[in-house]
Design an enzyme around this catalytic site. Structure first.
Site, PDB file in Angstrom:
ATOM      1  CG  ASP A   1     -17.952  28.735 -25.792  1.00 33.46           C
ATOM      2  OD1 ASP A   1     -18.137  27.859 -26.661  1.00 33.46           O
ATOM      3  OD2 ASP A   1     -17.859  29.949 -26.043  1.00 33.46           O
TER       4      ASP A   1
ATOM      5  CG  HIS B   1     -21.322  30.114 -27.377  1.00 33.19           C
ATOM      6  ND1 HIS B   1     -20.048  30.580 -27.611  1.00 33.19           N
ATOM      7  CD2 HIS B   1     -22.078  30.590 -28.398  1.00 33.19           C
ATOM      8  CE1 HIS B   1     -20.029  31.289 -28.719  1.00 33.19           C
ATOM      9  NE2 HIS B   1     -21.252  31.313 -29.218  1.00 33.19           N
TER      10      HIS B   1
ATOM     11  CB  SER C   1     -21.552  34.329 -31.056  1.00 36.86           C
ATOM     12  OG  SER C   1     -21.359  33.028 -31.558  1.00 36.86           O
TER      13      SER C   1
END
Length: 463
Positions: free
Chosen positions: A395, A425, A292
């Site tokens: 996502d 995600h 991320s």
């Protein structure tokens, strides 16, 4: 579509995250001007370090590497670093053991069960999950794990200490956790589990970086911390070589009895050389892995490693893995419009995180830290290391990550994309989803690709 449990957990997760982000915006904590910062939050569940191999075959230790800040790392050392003689003993023990590996969670035993993922060119391919046998847990003295053998006696350290007889070199992987720059930790339970899995599958030493969080320390603190760890790794490699040379000049009689006294020490007599890395680390095969927002940090560190070139010797970044990177831009992509209210991290909350991370006078969705596609962002893309991008179908950040990979491939950089169907995600790193077959398959796919670039000559791993 994601399961009902994932959808319900996503609603609860987003509620808590939104509350925490808004409270930090309304009550800023960065007014004291301190650069020391924090690298974890009180609400984070922390996994204690264990310097022996009794915990799933991976030893861990925490090191605070910068006296001026909170920057720290957690080292994950797999027991494959032991010599071939010890590895063969372990293999013989495992041969007679049945069951599933507790570190990898539940894996389907039916070899026909498969997961779908999409390759760089848009077509879906199928990968079968193989049933894994249990690796018998062993402690640092190569005997079966016994709780009594791990206890310290009289304050004596009972963790793993390298010996001159067993010094198998392993590649080094720098891992940057996620959390929107404002939360997460290198020693959280979820990150600890994920790094252990990667260390075992990729056969690497993982350095999980505990960088400083926002808003206490805004940009570029986290990015500078990532680069600082890379320079620290280079310094460690050079100190280890100096220590080795010093030991050779003192004679063979010290090779066993005083092996721990040959390290270079500082003015207070403390060793400056990290023994695990000195004995087992090969910095010439260095991989960056970011999760991320950690992927943004990894990409920044890769850019800087290209710019400084040989100044980092003997460290060489040979590849990077960007797992659902935290990219954004002022001109929305198709997925940013269609999936703006997607699971766990919606676009509105991520913009709040960027407002907490970037200084107020620098805030822009086209900031170099946020948008990899702006011109003159860094060195030419053709000089970037091979880059694997992992994205999820549900996502909203996926399209920009795919576009970045496409730009890299245009200049002949190996930059495949693995897109996972029905995934969200952080599907491979979030605490609730870590033990799913999809998370296990993702880690295995990463290991297959990474081994193309870290395998020694003559032992290449086909892909």
């Amino acid at each position: 579509m994601p399961s009902v449990a994932v959808k319900l957990y996503s609603v609860f997760f987003k509620f808590l995250l939104k509350h925490r982000l808004q409270s930090r915006i309304q009550n800023p904590l960065d007014d004291d001007g301190s650069s020391f910062g924090v690298s974890s939050r009180p609400e984070e569940s922390i996994a204690a370090a264990n310097p022996s191999f009794g915990d799933g075959g991976v030893a861990t230790k925490d090191i605070h590497i910068d006296p001026l800040t909170f920057l720290s790392i957690r080292i994950f050392l797999p027991n494959t670093c032991l010599g071939s003689d010890l590895s063969s003993k372990a293999a013989r023990v495992r041969a007679g053991t049945k069951g599933s590996n507790p570190d990898f969670g539940s894996v389907p035993k039916d070899p026909s069960s498969s997961l779908h993922r999409r390759n760089s060119y848009g077509s879906y391919e199928t990968g079968n999950l193989m049933n894994r046998t249990d690796s018998n847990r062993r402690n640092s003295y190569d005997c079966l794990n016994d709780d009594s053998s791990l206890k310290s006696e009289g304050g004596v350290y009972r963790g793993y200490s390298p010996s001159v007889e067993n010094c198998r070199k392993l590649p080094v992987m720098l891992q940057f956790h996620g959390g929107g720059f404002v939360s997460g930790s290198s020693d959280s339970v979820a990150n600890d589990f994920f790094c252990r899995r990667i260390a075992k599958l990729c056969d690497v030493i993982v350095l999980a970086v505990g960088y400083r969080l926002a808003p206490e320390n805004r940009f570029p603190a986290a990015f500078e911390d990532g680069l600082k760890v890379l320079h620290w790794l280079a310094k460690q490699a050079n100190l280890a070589e100096c220590s080795k040379s010093l030991g050779n000049t003192r004679g063979a009689e010290l090779r066993k009895a005083d092996v721990h006294q040959r390290h270079i020490t500082d003015a207070f007599g403390a060793s400056m050389v990290e023994p695990w890395l000195a004995a087992h680390g090969d910095p010439s095969r260095c991989v960056l892995l970011g999760v991320s927002c950690g992927a943004n940090i990894a990409d920044y560190v890769a850019c800087k490693s290209v710019e400084v070139g040989r100044l980092l010797d003997p460290v060489k970044v040979v590849a990077q893995v960007l797992m659902y990177p935290f990219f954004i831009g002022s001109i929305p992509t198709h997925s940013e419009i269609k999936l703006a209210n997607s699971y766990f991290y919606d676009k509105a909350m991520c913009i709040l995180a960027w407002k907490l991370f970037l200084p107020e006078e620098e805030f822009s969705l086209d900031h170099p830290a946020a948008n990899p596609l702006i011109p003159d962002r860094g060195p030419p893309l053709k000089r970037m290391p091979p880059t694997l991008s992992v994205v999820a179908e549900h996502d909203w950040m996926r399209d920009r990550a795919i576009a970045y990979s496409e730009e890299l491939r245009k200049v002949n950089v190996d930059a495949p994309v693995l897109e996972y169907k029905d995934a969200v995600h952080e599907f491979a790193t979030l605490d609730m989803l870590l033990k799913t077959p999809q998370a296990q398959a993702c880690a295995e796919d990463i290991a297959i690709w990474v081994k193309k670039y870290i395998s020694l000559r003559g032992h290449e791993f086909s892909y």
